[in-house]
Design a protein around this motif. Structure first.
Motif, PDB file in Angstrom:
ATOM      1  N   MET A   1       0.802  -1.225   0.000  1.00  0.00           N
ATOM      2  CA  MET A   1       0.000   0.000   0.000  1.00  0.00           C
ATOM      3  C   MET A   1       0.844   1.289   0.000  1.00  0.00           C
ATOM      4  O   MET A   1       0.745   2.089  -0.932  1.00  0.00           O
ATOM      5  CB  MET A   1      -1.002  -0.084   1.155  1.00  0.00           C
ATOM      6  N   PRO A   2       1.721   1.522   0.999  1.00  0.00           N
ATOM      7  CA  PRO A   2       2.492   2.775   0.940  1.00  0.00           C
ATOM      8  C   PRO A   2       3.383   2.849  -0.297  1.00  0.00           C
ATOM      9  O   PRO A   2       3.697   3.947  -0.782  1.00  0.00           O
ATOM     10  CB  PRO A   2       3.347   2.736   2.212  1.00  0.00           C
ATOM     11  N   ARG A   3       3.771   1.690  -0.813  1.00  0.00           N
ATOM     12  CA  ARG A   3       4.673   1.681  -1.975  1.00  0.00           C
ATOM     13  C   ARG A   3       3.943   2.081  -3.261  1.00  0.00           C
ATOM     14  O   ARG A   3       4.581   2.504  -4.231  1.00  0.00           O
ATOM     15  CB  ARG A   3       5.357   0.312  -2.092  1.00  0.00           C
ATOM     16  N   ILE A   4       2.613   1.971  -3.263  1.00  0.00           N
ATOM     17  CA  ILE A   4       1.851   2.506  -4.406  1.00  0.00           C
ATOM     18  C   ILE A   4       1.948   4.037  -4.376  1.00  0.00           C
ATOM     19  O   ILE A   4       2.178   4.694  -5.390  1.00  0.00           O
ATOM     20  CB  ILE A   4       0.380   2.022  -4.373  1.00  0.00           C
ATOM     21  N   TYR A   5       1.830   4.603  -3.154  1.00  0.00           N
ATOM     22  CA  TYR A   5       1.954   6.063  -3.031  1.00  0.00           C
ATOM     23  C   TYR A   5       3.380   6.522  -3.346  1.00  0.00           C
ATOM     24  O   TYR A   5       3.592   7.578  -3.928  1.00  0.00           O
ATOM     25  CB  TYR A   5       1.549   6.523  -1.627  1.00  0.00           C
ATOM     26  N   MET A   6       4.366   5.709  -2.941  1.00  0.00           N
ATOM     27  CA  MET A   6       5.767   6.052  -3.276  1.00  0.00           C
ATOM     28  C   MET A   6       5.930   6.077  -4.789  1.00  0.00           C
ATOM     29  O   MET A   6       6.549   6.974  -5.352  1.00  0.00           O
ATOM     30  CB  MET A   6       6.734   5.010  -2.712  1.00  0.00           C
ATOM     31  N   ALA A   7       5.377   5.061  -5.436  1.00  0.00           N
ATOM     32  CA  ALA A   7       5.516   4.937  -6.890  1.00  0.00           C
ATOM     33  C   ALA A   7       4.934   6.162  -7.589  1.00  0.00           C
ATOM     34  O   ALA A   7       5.531   6.708  -8.529  1.00  0.00           O
ATOM     35  CB  ALA A   7       4.825   3.669  -7.371  1.00  0.00           C
TER      36      ALA A   7
ATOM     37  N   ARG B   1      -5.263  10.822   6.216  1.00  0.00           N
ATOM     38  CA  ARG B   1      -5.903  11.539   5.097  1.00  0.00           C
ATOM     39  C   ARG B   1      -6.583  10.532   4.199  1.00  0.00           C
ATOM     40  O   ARG B   1      -6.225   9.355   4.185  1.00  0.00           O
ATOM     41  CB  ARG B   1      -4.837  12.301   4.287  1.00  0.00           C
ATOM     42  N   ARG B   2      -7.507  11.022   3.411  1.00  0.00           N
ATOM     43  CA  ARG B   2      -8.196  10.158   2.446  1.00  0.00           C
ATOM     44  C   ARG B   2      -7.483  10.158   1.096  1.00  0.00           C
ATOM     45  O   ARG B   2      -6.638  11.000   0.815  1.00  0.00           O
ATOM     46  CB  ARG B   2      -9.635  10.626   2.268  1.00  0.00           C
TER      47      ARG B   2
ATOM     48  N   LEU C   1      -4.950  13.063  -0.675  1.00  0.00           N
ATOM     49  CA  LEU C   1      -3.559  12.598  -0.754  1.00  0.00           C
ATOM     50  C   LEU C   1      -3.021  12.752  -2.170  1.00  0.00           C
ATOM     51  O   LEU C   1      -1.847  13.037  -2.373  1.00  0.00           O
ATOM     52  CB  LEU C   1      -3.472  11.120  -0.360  1.00  0.00           C
ATOM     53  N   LEU C   2      -3.917  12.520  -3.134  1.00  0.00           N
ATOM     54  CA  LEU C   2      -3.471  12.568  -4.535  1.00  0.00           C
ATOM     55  C   LEU C   2      -3.850  13.897  -5.189  1.00  0.00           C
ATOM     56  O   LEU C   2      -4.174  13.954  -6.376  1.00  0.00           O
ATOM     57  CB  LEU C   2      -4.033  11.366  -5.298  1.00  0.00           C
ATOM     58  N   ASP C   3      -3.821  14.958  -4.395  1.00  0.00           N
ATOM     59  CA  ASP C   3      -4.031  16.341  -4.867  1.00  0.00           C
ATOM     60  C   ASP C   3      -5.378  16.501  -5.563  1.00  0.00           C
ATOM     61  O   ASP C   3      -5.532  17.387  -6.414  1.00  0.00           O
ATOM     62  CB  ASP C   3      -2.913  16.768  -5.846  1.00  0.00           C
TER      63      ASP C   3
ATOM     64  N   ARG D   1      -6.537  12.125 -12.575  1.00  0.00           N
ATOM     65  CA  ARG D   1      -5.674  11.144 -13.261  1.00  0.00           C
ATOM     66  C   ARG D   1      -4.944  10.275 -12.248  1.00  0.00           C
ATOM     67  O   ARG D   1      -4.833   9.067 -12.402  1.00  0.00           O
ATOM     68  CB  ARG D   1      -4.653  11.882 -14.149  1.00  0.00           C
ATOM     69  N   LYS D   2      -4.452  10.916 -11.173  1.00  0.00           N
ATOM     70  CA  LYS D   2      -3.715  10.140 -10.158  1.00  0.00           C
ATOM     71  C   LYS D   2      -4.656   9.200  -9.410  1.00  0.00           C
ATOM     72  O   LYS D   2      -4.276   8.074  -9.062  1.00  0.00           O
ATOM     73  CB  LYS D   2      -3.023  11.074  -9.160  1.00  0.00           C
ATOM     74  N   ILE D   3      -5.872   9.675  -9.150  1.00  0.00           N
ATOM     75  CA  ILE D   3      -6.830   8.833  -8.408  1.00  0.00           C
ATOM     76  C   ILE D   3      -7.183   7.609  -9.257  1.00  0.00           C
ATOM     77  O   ILE D   3      -7.234   6.478  -8.770  1.00  0.00           O
ATOM     78  CB  ILE D   3      -8.097   9.646  -8.041  1.00  0.00           C
ATOM     79  N   GLU D   4      -7.397   7.821 -10.541  1.00  0.00           N
ATOM     80  CA  GLU D   4      -7.715   6.677 -11.419  1.00  0.00           C
ATOM     81  C   GLU D   4      -6.521   5.728 -11.545  1.00  0.00           C
ATOM     82  O   GLU D   4      -6.666   4.516 -11.524  1.00  0.00           O
ATOM     83  CB  GLU D   4      -8.142   7.167 -12.804  1.00  0.00           C
ATOM     84  N   LEU D   5      -5.344   6.321 -11.664  1.00  0.00           N
ATOM     85  CA  LEU D   5      -4.129   5.512 -11.808  1.00  0.00           C
ATOM     86  C   LEU D   5      -3.945   4.619 -10.573  1.00  0.00           C
ATOM     87  O   LEU D   5      -3.673   3.417 -10.690  1.00  0.00           O
ATOM     88  CB  LEU D   5      -2.932   6.461 -11.975  1.00  0.00           C
ATOM     89  N   ALA D   6      -4.114   5.206  -9.389  1.00  0.00           N
ATOM     90  CA  ALA D   6      -3.970   4.435  -8.144  1.00  0.00           C
ATOM     91  C   ALA D   6      -5.007   3.310  -8.123  1.00  0.00           C
ATOM     92  O   ALA D   6      -4.702   2.162  -7.774  1.00  0.00           O
ATOM     93  CB  ALA D   6      -4.140   5.347  -6.935  1.00  0.00           C
ATOM     94  N   ASN D   7      -6.231   3.620  -8.507  1.00  0.00           N
ATOM     95  CA  ASN D   7      -7.268   2.578  -8.519  1.00  0.00           C
ATOM     96  C   ASN D   7      -6.967   1.507  -9.555  1.00  0.00           C
ATOM     97  O   ASN D   7      -7.227   0.327  -9.333  1.00  0.00           O
ATOM     98  CB  ASN D   7      -8.644   3.190  -8.775  1.00  0.00           C
ATOM     99  N   SER D   8      -6.418   1.920 -10.681  1.00  0.00           N
ATOM    100  CA  SER D   8      -6.087   0.936 -11.707  1.00  0.00           C
ATOM    101  C   SER D   8      -5.013  -0.019 -11.190  1.00  0.00           C
ATOM    102  O   SER D   8      -5.084  -1.234 -11.416  1.00  0.00           O
ATOM    103  CB  SER D   8      -5.626   1.646 -12.983  1.00  0.00           C
TER     104      SER D   8
END
Ligand code: NOJ
Length: 522
Positions: free
Chosen positions: A266-272, A338-339, A343-345, A349-356
């Motif tokens: 999980m945190p490594r997705i945010y790192m990526a 945070r939600r 977190l993804l500003d 695009r970032k929210i979709e990318l994270a979900n993908s």
């Protein structure tokens, strides 16, 4: 093995929908919203604790395992919810906190009343607070020790979380039996399983860190055997916030947990996303041992707790705090309260990318309620309450959540109900809700998402992740561009674009910034 193909959805019943105007969400309110959940397409709901509780830890401090807090409704309301959910092919699992109770539980009241009480052995008592010194403290912001002194009986009791949550003593056969009885009670009501809370900490042994002990696994296997024998098809989902090699034993030989959360990915997705490089993600997945065929990882981006940074190095934690929690109020314990969207500003695009990424990595995804519409948070609220605010159903001031006064402040500003709500997103074909709905539909049509092998393909940039997932003769290919710059990916052959349903001949693929692509090989 329905859980391998399912999309899960986590719900705070208190925050979801109020049916009687008392300002608290309840089971009848949730039942009213099953059509919405069916439209979204989720398969299994995880309900956070609904037992009577003094709410020192939002219900994870249970005062009675055999009842439902009247704020949420009655046992009949739960049965009605389960029935209505099952009619829509939606399953329901509940939280089971095995490790500890509330200090207001009758067992603890009796246990602390007298050293000779028959309930004394239900908890872990000691004359000294020097035992088990190798055990870490989890709630570092509030607790100084895992021992708390009891004035009346002149001994210390053990707790891994708040002092108001005494740990049960699993060395007692009575405790072991009590918890199986609790499981039986709820399974008899028809629920489909449990998310088992805080399981690494059931036993204590001197000279260890009191986590993941062999005795713990032995007991959990008993619980599983009981379920297999009496309730086939129901599941146990493991909450063990540990590195993959330590979570691996919770699957046993396919005879312990059916599912386990994958915390370290999980945190490594945010790192990526921030580093525009998949390196940390790839490393942790390569370090993840194979699990038995009847087991499944549960993948998540956010939940009701802080975005935990327990499974990263101190340097990585510092970096994550700097990047994602610049304001100290955003931090709590070893994490970030945070939600997903903030977190993804709030960048679509970032929210979709994270979900993908969430949907295409091996495992079954779980969506935290409200993240499907990009809800915000409120870091001014106490503890982790800022990510547990009412679901925003419409644009009215109380968000269609209640006709009364909400139990907690709603989110204001850019994420207020006027800006972010279900009604508006359901009307808008391009909304985040509809994107997630589409991802869910596609996932359901291809078992390779939940069951396929994983192969990392060569790419010409660390920012481009390309994976193959293969199952039963079907090959899916997923490409993610983590970069804010366009990138390319070399593929070749005939593919079906899973989003457009059109066949494409791929060669040099141009990838837009922060884009994702789902293909099936033809
Ligand atoms: C894990 C739960 O997710 C968290 O909310 C809770 O505070 C602890 N376990 C203690 O029960």
């Amino acid at each position: 093995m329905w859980y391998k193909d399912s999309v899960f959805y986590q719900i705070s019943v208190r925050a979801y929908k109020d049916s009687n105007g008392d300002g608290h969400g309840d089971l009848r309110g949730l039942t009213e919203k099953l059509d919405y959940l069916q439209t979204l397409g989720v398969d299994c709901l995880w309900l956070m604790p609904i037992y009577p509780s003094p709410l020192k830890d939002d219900g994870y401090d249970i005062a009675d395992y055999y009842a439902i807090d009247s704020t949420f409704g009655t046992l009949d309301d739960l049965k009605a919810l389960v029935k209505a959910a099952h009619e829509r092919n939606i399953r329901i699992i509940m939280d089971l906190a095995l490790n500890h109770t509330s200090d207001e539980h009758e067992w603890f009241k009796a246990s602390r009343s007298d050293k000779n009480s028959p309930f004394r052995e239900y908890y872990v008592w000691s004359d000294t607070d020097q035992k088990y010194q190798d055990t870490r403290i989890i709630f570092v912001d509030t607790e100084k020790s895992n021992w708390t002194w009891d004035e009346k009986t002149q001994q210390y009791y053990w707790h891994r979380f708040y002092a108001s949550q005494p740990d049960l003593n699993f060395d007692s056969p009575k405790v072991q039996e009590e918890m199986i009885n609790v499981a039986r009670f709820w399974l008899d009501l028809g629920i489909d399983g449990f998310r088992a809370d805080a399981v690494p900490y059931l036993f204590e042994r001197e000279g260890t860190n009191c986590e993941n002990l062999p005795e713990t696994h032995e007991y959990l296997k008993k619980l599983r055997a009981f379920i297999n024998e009496n309730y086939p098809d129901r599941i146990l989902l493991c909450e063990a916030n540990q590195y993959p090699e330590d979570v691996r034993p919770y699957f046993g030989d396919g005879d312990e947990f059916h599912m386990g959360f994958h915390f370290p990915i999980m945190p490594r997705i945010y790192m990526a996303l921030k580093k525009e490089s998949a390196e940390d993600m790839i490393q942790i997945l390569q370090r993840t041992p194979a699990i038995p065929e009847n087991c499944q990882w549960c993948m998540f981006l956010r939940n009701h707790d802080e975005l935990t940074l327990e499974m990263v190095t101190p340097d990585e934690r510092k970096w994550m705090w700097e990047q994602y929690a610049p304001d100290p109020r955003m931090r709590i314990n070893l994490g970030i309260r945070r939600r997903l969207a903030p977190l993804l500003d709030n960048d679509r695009r970032k929210i979709e990318l994270a979900n993908s990424l969430l949907f295409t990595l091996p495992g079954s995804p779980i969506i935290y309620y409200g993240d499907e519409i990009g809800m915000g948070d409120n870091i001014q609220l106490f503890d982790r309450n800022g990510v547990r605010t009412p679901m925003q159903w419409d644009s009215t001031p109380s968000a269609g959540f209640t006709s009364g006064t909400p139990f907690i402040d709603l989110i204001g500003g850019d994420f207020s109900p006027a800006q972010v709500n279900v009604a508006a997103q359901m009307k808008d074909a391009d909304s985040l809700f509809h994107t997630l709905q589409r991802m869910i539909q596609i996932r359901k049509a291809h078992h390779a998402f939940g069951r396929g092998t994983l192969t990392w393909l060569e790419t010409n940039s660390a920012a481009v992740i390309a994976t193959l997932r293969e199952h039963d003769g079907e090959t899916l290919m997923f490409i993610h561009n983590l970069s804010s710059q366009p990138q390319t990916f070399k593929a070749d052959g005939q593919y079906l674009n899973l989003f457009t349903n059109e066949s494409e001949t791929l060669n040099e693929l141009s990838l837009n910034p922060l884009s994702y692509h789902w293909y099936k090989k033809l």
